[in-house]
Design a protein around this motif. Structure first.
Motif, PDB file in Angstrom:
ATOM      1  N   LEU A   1       0.860  -0.948  -0.338  1.00 39.70           N
ATOM      2  CA  LEU A   1      -0.083   0.223  -0.006  1.00 39.70           C
ATOM      3  C   LEU A   1       0.801   1.126  -0.406  1.00 39.70           C
ATOM      4  O   LEU A   1       0.889   2.305  -0.388  1.00 39.70           O
ATOM      5  N   LEU A   2       1.908   1.668   0.874  1.00 37.88           N
ATOM      6  CA  LEU A   2       2.826   2.470   0.696  1.00 37.88           C
ATOM      7  C   LEU A   2       3.415   2.632  -0.537  1.00 37.88           C
ATOM      8  O   LEU A   2       3.717   3.421  -0.921  1.00 37.88           O
ATOM      9  N   ARG A   3       4.197   1.361  -1.017  1.00 36.65           N
ATOM     10  CA  ARG A   3       4.849   1.595  -2.342  1.00 36.65           C
ATOM     11  C   ARG A   3       4.127   1.930  -3.321  1.00 36.65           C
ATOM     12  O   ARG A   3       4.166   2.990  -4.136  1.00 36.65           O
ATOM     13  N   GLU A   4       2.192   1.810  -3.607  1.00 39.48           N
ATOM     14  CA  GLU A   4       1.308   1.766  -4.802  1.00 39.48           C
ATOM     15  C   GLU A   4       1.212   3.416  -4.667  1.00 39.48           C
ATOM     16  O   GLU A   4       1.193   3.862  -5.177  1.00 39.48           O
ATOM     17  N   ALA A   5       1.169   3.832  -3.581  1.00 38.96           N
ATOM     18  CA  ALA A   5       0.470   5.544  -2.601  1.00 38.96           C
ATOM     19  C   ALA A   5       1.733   6.374  -3.510  1.00 38.96           C
ATOM     20  O   ALA A   5       1.543   6.966  -3.279  1.00 38.96           O
ATOM     21  N   GLY A   6       2.836   5.487  -3.279  1.00 40.11           N
ATOM     22  CA  GLY A   6       4.526   6.671  -3.641  1.00 40.11           C
ATOM     23  C   GLY A   6       5.098   7.473  -3.180  1.00 40.11           C
ATOM     24  O   GLY A   6       5.699   8.217  -3.092  1.00 40.11           O
ATOM     25  N   VAL A   7       4.844   7.239  -1.696  1.00 39.85           N
ATOM     26  CA  VAL A   7       4.714   8.213  -0.799  1.00 39.85           C
ATOM     27  C   VAL A   7       4.670   7.023   0.686  1.00 39.85           C
ATOM     28  O   VAL A   7       4.835   6.623   1.365  1.00 39.85           O
ATOM     29  N   PRO A   8       6.337   6.268   0.975  1.00 35.64           N
ATOM     30  CA  PRO A   8       7.183   5.617   1.369  1.00 35.64           C
ATOM     31  C   PRO A   8       6.865   5.618   3.058  1.00 35.64           C
ATOM     32  O   PRO A   8       6.893   5.339   4.165  1.00 35.64           O
ATOM     33  N   GLU A   9       6.717   7.329   3.314  1.00 35.99           N
ATOM     34  CA  GLU A   9       7.198   7.891   4.519  1.00 35.99           C
ATOM     35  C   GLU A   9       5.417   8.299   5.518  1.00 35.99           C
ATOM     36  O   GLU A   9       4.730   8.866   6.195  1.00 35.99           O
ATOM     37  N   LEU A  10       4.122   7.938   4.585  1.00 35.82           N
ATOM     38  CA  LEU A  10       2.371   8.107   4.503  1.00 35.82           C
ATOM     39  C   LEU A  10       2.029   7.490   6.196  1.00 35.82           C
ATOM     40  O   LEU A  10       1.967   8.089   6.810  1.00 35.82           O
ATOM     41  N   LEU A  11       3.174   6.445   6.371  1.00 37.20           N
ATOM     42  CA  LEU A  11       2.325   6.212   7.783  1.00 37.20           C
ATOM     43  C   LEU A  11       3.007   6.575   8.763  1.00 37.20           C
ATOM     44  O   LEU A  11       1.888   7.365   9.914  1.00 37.20           O
ATOM     45  N   ASP A  12       4.353   7.122   8.612  1.00 32.72           N
ATOM     46  CA  ASP A  12       4.589   7.523   9.990  1.00 32.72           C
ATOM     47  C   ASP A  12       4.438   9.373  10.139  1.00 32.72           C
ATOM     48  O   ASP A  12       4.343   9.500  11.258  1.00 32.72           O
ATOM     49  N   VAL A  13       3.944   9.655   8.588  1.00 31.97           N
ATOM     50  CA  VAL A  13       3.175  11.318   8.766  1.00 31.97           C
ATOM     51  C   VAL A  13       2.015  11.034   9.466  1.00 31.97           C
ATOM     52  O   VAL A  13       1.713  12.184  10.503  1.00 31.97           O
ATOM     53  N   LEU A  14       1.090  10.165   9.518  1.00 32.45           N
ATOM     54  CA  LEU A  14      -0.152  10.061   9.274  1.00 32.45           C
ATOM     55  C   LEU A  14      -0.488  10.055  11.711  1.00 32.45           C
ATOM     56  O   LEU A  14      -0.873  10.292  11.685  1.00 32.45           O
ATOM     57  N   VAL A  15       0.617   8.822  11.287  1.00 33.72           N
ATOM     58  CA  VAL A  15       0.379   8.970  13.455  1.00 33.72           C
ATOM     59  C   VAL A  15       1.289   9.249  13.865  1.00 33.72           C
ATOM     60  O   VAL A  15       0.500   9.642  15.379  1.00 33.72           O
ATOM     61  N   GLU A  16       2.080   9.870  14.105  1.00 36.60           N
ATOM     62  CA  GLU A  16       3.419  10.311  14.486  1.00 36.60           C
ATOM     63  C   GLU A  16       3.054  12.603  14.363  1.00 36.60           C
ATOM     64  O   GLU A  16       3.762  13.342  15.014  1.00 36.60           O
ATOM     65  N   ARG A  17       3.668  12.401  13.191  1.00 34.55           N
ATOM     66  CA  ARG A  17       3.595  14.447  12.311  1.00 34.55           C
ATOM     67  C   ARG A  17       2.190  15.047  12.556  1.00 34.55           C
ATOM     68  O   ARG A  17       2.354  16.041  12.815  1.00 34.55           O
ATOM     69  N   LEU A  18       1.486  13.762  12.713  1.00 35.93           N
ATOM     70  CA  LEU A  18      -0.618  14.737  12.587  1.00 35.93           C
ATOM     71  C   LEU A  18      -1.318  14.821  13.920  1.00 35.93           C
ATOM     72  O   LEU A  18      -0.923  13.288  14.216  1.00 35.93           O
ATOM     73  N   GLY A  19      -1.412  16.071  14.554  1.00 36.54           N
ATOM     74  CA  GLY A  19      -2.408  15.423  15.741  1.00 36.54           C
ATOM     75  C   GLY A  19      -3.527  14.694  15.289  1.00 36.54           C
ATOM     76  O   GLY A  19      -3.571  15.103  14.217  1.00 36.54           O
ATOM     77  N   PRO A  20      -3.934  14.408  16.095  1.00 41.10           N
ATOM     78  CA  PRO A  20      -5.428  13.995  16.505  1.00 41.10           C
ATOM     79  C   PRO A  20      -6.607  14.404  16.403  1.00 41.10           C
ATOM     80  O   PRO A  20      -6.957  13.926  14.716  1.00 41.10           O
ATOM     81  N   THR A  21      -6.567  15.465  15.688  1.00 42.08           N
ATOM     82  CA  THR A  21      -7.419  16.864  15.106  1.00 42.08           C
ATOM     83  C   THR A  21      -7.198  16.570  14.021  1.00 42.08           C
ATOM     84  O   THR A  21      -7.921  16.689  13.399  1.00 42.08           O
TER      85      THR A  21
END
Length: 324
Positions: free
Chosen positions: A9-29
């Motif tokens: 999924l991360l490979r097809e999205a073309g954004v390898p760090e997508l999961l880290d961005v969503l989990v760690e860099r974005l606040g819950p809101t």
């Protein structure tokens, strides 16, 4: 989620760090706002015919096969047998994100998570534990306060795992009880609350026979989870009084029970009954947990939870009235 699937999924999205961005860099809101916009756009493309097709094939949205009359009648029976000491409450359909994973160590994949930092109630006892802790905290101006909080609900829960039983739905009605308090020494809180809740369930099952759901050959099995240290007190203060008050009920210790170890502490119990086909079934499961200890950061807190799957009982014990 399978690790290889996640990598794909991360490979097809073309954004390898997508999961880290969503989990760690974005606040819950911020994450909530992002996902709300994603699903707003997706919802805007759904046609009425697609909506009907989804409704007919999605196991999460199909209606229960229990009759509303049967469920209502059984709830009425429950409230008629409930002690005045218990407060029956109507829960919200959702609870805070992590209600299961944070205190009950249940995998989040087994829970229906929403976009608004909540999750659909998967086990009413977890939510009752939160309410118990909230009410107990109000009593903590006196940390020695032993006043008990007793709550009960009849609630439709939703669970994410796929059940192997044919026709089983991921949502079902659950009768749940919780009693919270403070350690009273000599296992007194534990033995008295076990007697209290087990006695309630036995009254409900007996009365249900008068309403077209005959159950017989009741069996109460209690398991000591402290390597046998509590067997004598459980026998003398719980099993013996139950046997004395209910001469037709088999009351026994069950040292070989494996389920619930690591989930319950101190002691746990099952209540079994036999239906007209001669099949013995486990109907009620309960035990002590550390949930209010964790929520209130107080090792002296005690909590007994238990539950009965309403539709399962109606299905397997119904005669004049259909269950499922």
């Amino acid at each position: 989620m399978d690790h290889s699937m996640l990598e794909r999924l991360l490979r097809e999205a073309g954004v390898p760090e997508l999961l880290d961005v969503l989990v760690e860099r974005l606040g819950p809101t911020d994450l909530q706002s992002l996902l709300l916009e994603v699903y707003r756009r997706r919802a805007s493309t759904i046609t009425p015919s697609q909506l009907l097709e989804r409704y007919e094939r999605d196991r999460f949205v199909r209606p229960s096969r229990a009759t509303l009359e049967a469920l209502t009648d059984f709830d009425r029976l429950i409230w008629s047998q409930l002690s005045d000491a218990y407060t029956a409450i109507e829960l919200s359909p959702v609870c805070p994100l992590g209600t299961n994973a944070a205190i009950a160590t249940v995998d989040q994949n087994k829970v229906l998570t929403t976009l608004r930092n909540t999750e659909v109630v998967a086990d009413a006892t977890n939510v009752l534990a939160l309410e118990c802790a909230s009410r107990r905290r109000l009593l903590h101006t006196d940390r020695q306060n032993r006043e008990r909080v007793r709550l009960c609900t009849s609630h439709r829960v939703v669970r994410g795992q796929a059940y192997k039983v044919e026709g089983a739905l991921p949502h079902f009605r659950l009768l749940a009880l919780c009693v919270a308090g403070r350690d009273e020494g000599s296992f007194r809180f534990e033995t008295s609350t076990l007697l209290e809740q087990i006695g309630f369930y036995l009254r409900v099952l007996r009365e249900a026979s008068q309403f077209g759901y005959p159950a017989h050959h009741f069996r109460v099995a209690i398991t000591d989870l402290e390597q046998g240290r509590r067997e004598q007190v459980l026998t003398e203060q719980v099993l013996s009084p139950l046997a004395a008050n209910h001469s037709d009920i088999l009351c026994e210790l069950d040292p070989n029970r494996e389920t619930g170890r690591g989930y319950y502490v101190g002691a746990c119990f099952h209540i079994y009954a036999t239906n007209l086909l001669g099949t013995e079934m486990e109907l009620i499961d309960g035990g002590f947990t550390t949930w209010t200890q964790q929520l209130l950061s107080n090792a002296k807190e005690r909590l007994l939870i238990s539950g009965l799957g309403t539709e399962r009982f109606l299905n397997h014990f119904g005669t004049s009235k259909p269950g499922l």
